[in-house]
Design a protein around this motif. Structure first.
Motif, PDB file in Angstrom:
ATOM      1  N   SER A 106     -32.941  41.584  16.408  1.00  0.00           N
ATOM      2  CA  SER A 106     -32.378  41.007  16.179  1.00  0.00           C
ATOM      3  C   SER A 106     -31.932  41.404  14.695  1.00  0.00           C
ATOM      4  O   SER A 106     -30.529  40.457  13.587  1.00  0.00           O
ATOM      5  CB  SER A 106     -32.408  39.685  16.687  1.00  0.00           C
ATOM      6  N   LYS A 107     -33.108  42.044  14.340  1.00  0.00           N
ATOM      7  CA  LYS A 107     -32.588  42.104  12.789  1.00  0.00           C
ATOM      8  C   LYS A 107     -31.063  43.169  12.796  1.00  0.00           C
ATOM      9  O   LYS A 107     -30.887  43.051  11.356  1.00  0.00           O
ATOM     10  CB  LYS A 107     -34.103  43.070  12.092  1.00  0.00           C
ATOM     11  N   TYR A 108     -30.860  43.589  13.525  1.00  0.00           N
ATOM     12  CA  TYR A 108     -29.527  44.766  13.911  1.00  0.00           C
ATOM     13  C   TYR A 108     -28.024  43.424  14.141  1.00  0.00           C
ATOM     14  O   TYR A 108     -28.997  42.382  14.512  1.00  0.00           O
ATOM     15  CB  TYR A 108     -29.525  45.675  14.471  1.00  0.00           C
ATOM     16  N   ARG A 109     -26.923  43.356  13.232  1.00  0.00           N
ATOM     17  CA  ARG A 109     -25.935  43.196  13.359  1.00  0.00           C
ATOM     18  C   ARG A 109     -24.802  43.870  13.858  1.00  0.00           C
ATOM     19  O   ARG A 109     -25.010  45.162  12.713  1.00  0.00           O
ATOM     20  CB  ARG A 109     -25.595  42.460  11.995  1.00  0.00           C
ATOM     21  N   LEU A 110     -24.035  44.476  14.640  1.00  0.00           N
ATOM     22  CA  LEU A 110     -23.385  45.044  15.524  1.00  0.00           C
ATOM     23  C   LEU A 110     -21.596  44.605  15.076  1.00  0.00           C
ATOM     24  O   LEU A 110     -21.422  43.421  14.817  1.00  0.00           O
ATOM     25  CB  LEU A 110     -23.430  45.546  16.610  1.00  0.00           C
ATOM     26  N   ALA A 111     -20.793  45.362  14.620  1.00  0.00           N
ATOM     27  CA  ALA A 111     -18.915  45.220  14.514  1.00  0.00           C
ATOM     28  C   ALA A 111     -18.723  46.037  15.672  1.00  0.00           C
ATOM     29  O   ALA A 111     -19.038  47.222  16.139  1.00  0.00           O
ATOM     30  CB  ALA A 111     -18.909  45.368  12.858  1.00  0.00           C
ATOM     31  N   GLY A 161     -25.325  43.630  22.942  1.00  0.00           N
ATOM     32  CA  GLY A 161     -25.409  43.424  21.426  1.00  0.00           C
ATOM     33  C   GLY A 161     -27.417  44.415  21.525  1.00  0.00           C
ATOM     34  O   GLY A 161     -27.228  45.361  22.164  1.00  0.00           O
TER      35      GLY A 161
END
Length: 102
Positions: free
Chosen positions: A49-54, A45
């Protein structure tokens, strides 16, 4: 047969390729590594942690060839592991990376 250390190095190279495509620093969650007789399964990941992944499902590094098999994200990891082991699930062609070709 590749060692755990060699498989981790392949996993890091694979993550680096993904990182370069999306321009977000990624990390492997080594404590979540699943060790199987046919290879290791890694989860990863964003480092921040401010990023979100798909689409960042776990992936397998095969211990006989070093091939990376990307599992999906629409089902639980056990679905993909069971399907891989019993031959009912096959990765798409773009879901396989050969570290020896790059």
């Amino acid at each position: 047969m590749l060692t755990d250390s060699q498989m981790l190095e392949i996993a890091k190279k694979y993550i680096k390729l993904n990182e370069e495509e999306i321009n977000i620093e990624l990390i492997i969650f080594e404590q979540l590594t699943m060790i199987k007789s046919y290879g290791n399964i890694y989860s990863y990941g964003p480092k921040d942690s401010k990023y979100r992944l798909a689409g960042n499902g776990p992936f397998l590094v095969k211990n006989d060839t070093g091939l990376v098999i990307q599992f999906g994200t629409s089902n639980d990891i056990e679905y993909y592991i069971t399907g891989y082991e019993d031959g009912t699930w096959k990765p798409s062609t773009h879901g396989v990376w050969d570290p020896n070709q790059n």
